[in-house]
Design an enzyme around this catalytic site. Structure first.
Site, PDB file in Angstrom:
ATOM      1  N   LYS A 129      47.055  39.569  44.415  1.00 12.62           N
ATOM      2  CA  LYS A 129      45.923  40.215  43.747  1.00 12.62           C
ATOM      3  C   LYS A 129      44.949  39.107  43.405  1.00 12.62           C
ATOM      4  CE  LYS A 129      44.450  42.325  39.476  1.00 12.62           C
ATOM      5  NZ  LYS A 129      44.784  42.992  38.210  1.00 12.62           N
ATOM      6  N   ALA A 136      41.803  48.204  36.608  1.00 12.07           N
ATOM      7  CA  ALA A 136      41.239  47.784  35.318  1.00 12.07           C
ATOM      8  C   ALA A 136      40.329  48.827  34.687  1.00 12.07           C
ATOM      9  CB  ALA A 136      40.465  46.472  35.449  1.00 12.07           C
ATOM     10  N   THR A 173      47.069  47.304  30.137  1.00 10.37           N
ATOM     11  CA  THR A 173      46.863  47.375  28.691  1.00 10.37           C
ATOM     12  C   THR A 173      47.073  48.783  28.135  1.00 10.37           C
ATOM     13  OG1 THR A 173      45.248  45.611  28.972  1.00 10.37           O
ATOM     14  CG2 THR A 173      45.253  46.729  26.857  1.00 10.37           C
TER      15      THR A 173
END
Lengths: 64, 254
Positions: free
Chosen positions: B93, B181, B204
């Site tokens: 990545k 993201a 997250t």
């Protein structure tokens, strides 16, 4: 010989990168770079260290 | 189903491994959600790396190492080489950060690093913006996957520019696309899949949730729902009502 390993200055006996890992007890699955260049594990035994070298020893870590 | 460098994902949830309250909760989040890919990184050896790696290996998922935190092409390329050796995979990545506050990718350096790495046999997953021309350049550089951001890393804002993400899907119909993201809620992840994306990469939103294991499951279910919905060919939205119950045969009672 004085080198910097993972940002910490250190006085070492080792003359090669492989010997350095052994001296520092870094026996696990790690990757190495010397002076910001990747050194594959197969070349660690032949890679001679010099005074002032900057060595990075990286290991698997959490990431996103 | 579009394959990622020849590999079909067992589950289109790509889950990060950082920021969990404990290794046990991280492990449960993976097992409960069935996430197909784990993203990992490399950091200076402090002793904890080997235990972490053996836990990830035991999960039996595909591993996608990142170059998180790299700001230059050289740094990213060197990190990729180190990751390939440690994790034993050509997948990388590729993250090349251009802006400190937004963590927006430096797309110019990204294209250059992607070219260097693909020529060296890497299978690059570039973390990019939703810019079509950058996408084209990344494909020309040898990338076979694109990972546009939904919103800045860790922001939880969802899909900031759905129009651009839809345009990207239309422009690159054969390329596996991942929203990487910015996801905060399962509805964001579902939306990405409804747009026809192939996978969602998030960290997250799960790791920092009050209950990461429940949230990981919620994300996996939302992703599955969005994927099914896309395949099912949804109806178009309209401004006025359209009665669903037949009018013919209605009793005269007034």
């Amino acid at each position: 010989m004085k080198i910097v390993i993972n940002g910490e200055p250190r006085e070492v006996e080792a003359e090669t990168l492989a010997a350095l890992l052994a001296e520092c007890g870094l026996s696990g699955r790690v990757a190495t770079a010397v002076n910001e260049s990747f050194v594959p594990s197969s070349l660690r035994g032949a890679h001679r260290l010099h005074d002032g070298d900057r060595v990075e020893v990286l290991a698997p870590m959490q990431g996103g | 189903m579009r394959a990622f460098y020849g590999t079909e994902l067992p589950n289109p949830l790509m889950l990060g491994t950082a920021q969990y309250p404990s290794p046990a909760i991280l492990e449960q989040a993976f097992r409960a959600s069935g996430a197909g890919v784990a993203t990992v990184s490399l950091r200076r050896e402090s002793g904890a790396g080997q235990t972490f790696w053996s836990m990830i290996r035991d999960l039996g998922v595909l591993v996608l190492p990142n170059t998180a935190g790299c700001h230059t092409v050289k740094e990213a390329v060197t990190t990729a080489h180190m990751a390939r050796e440690v994790f034993g995979t050509p997948w990388i990545k590729l993250e090349l950060i251009g802006h400190t506050d937004s963590l927006q990718p430096d797309v110019f350096g990204l294209v250059e690093a992607a070219r260097i790495l693909t020529e060296d046999g890497f299978q690059v997953f570039p973390y990019t913006t939703d810019d079509l021309i950058v996408g084209e350049r990344l494909l020309a550089a040898g990338c076979e996957v694109l990972m546009p951001w939904g919103a800045p890393i860790g922001s939880g804002r969802g899909l900031n520019n759905e129009y651009a993400l839809r345009a990207m899907r239309a422009e690159f119909p054969d390329v596996p696309l991942v929203v990487d993201a910015g996801i905060g809620l399962p509805s964001h992840a579902a939306r990405a899949m409804e747009l026809g994306y192939d996978a969602v990469l998030l960290n997250t939103a799960v790791a920092r949730a009050g209950d990461p294991v429940e949230m990981a499951c919620a994300m996996a279910l939302a992703i599955q729902a969005g994927q099914l919905a896309h395949r099912a060919d949804p109806i178009e939205a309209r401004d006025m009502a359209s009665a669903s119950t037949p009018v013919i045969g209605k009793a005269f009672l007034s």
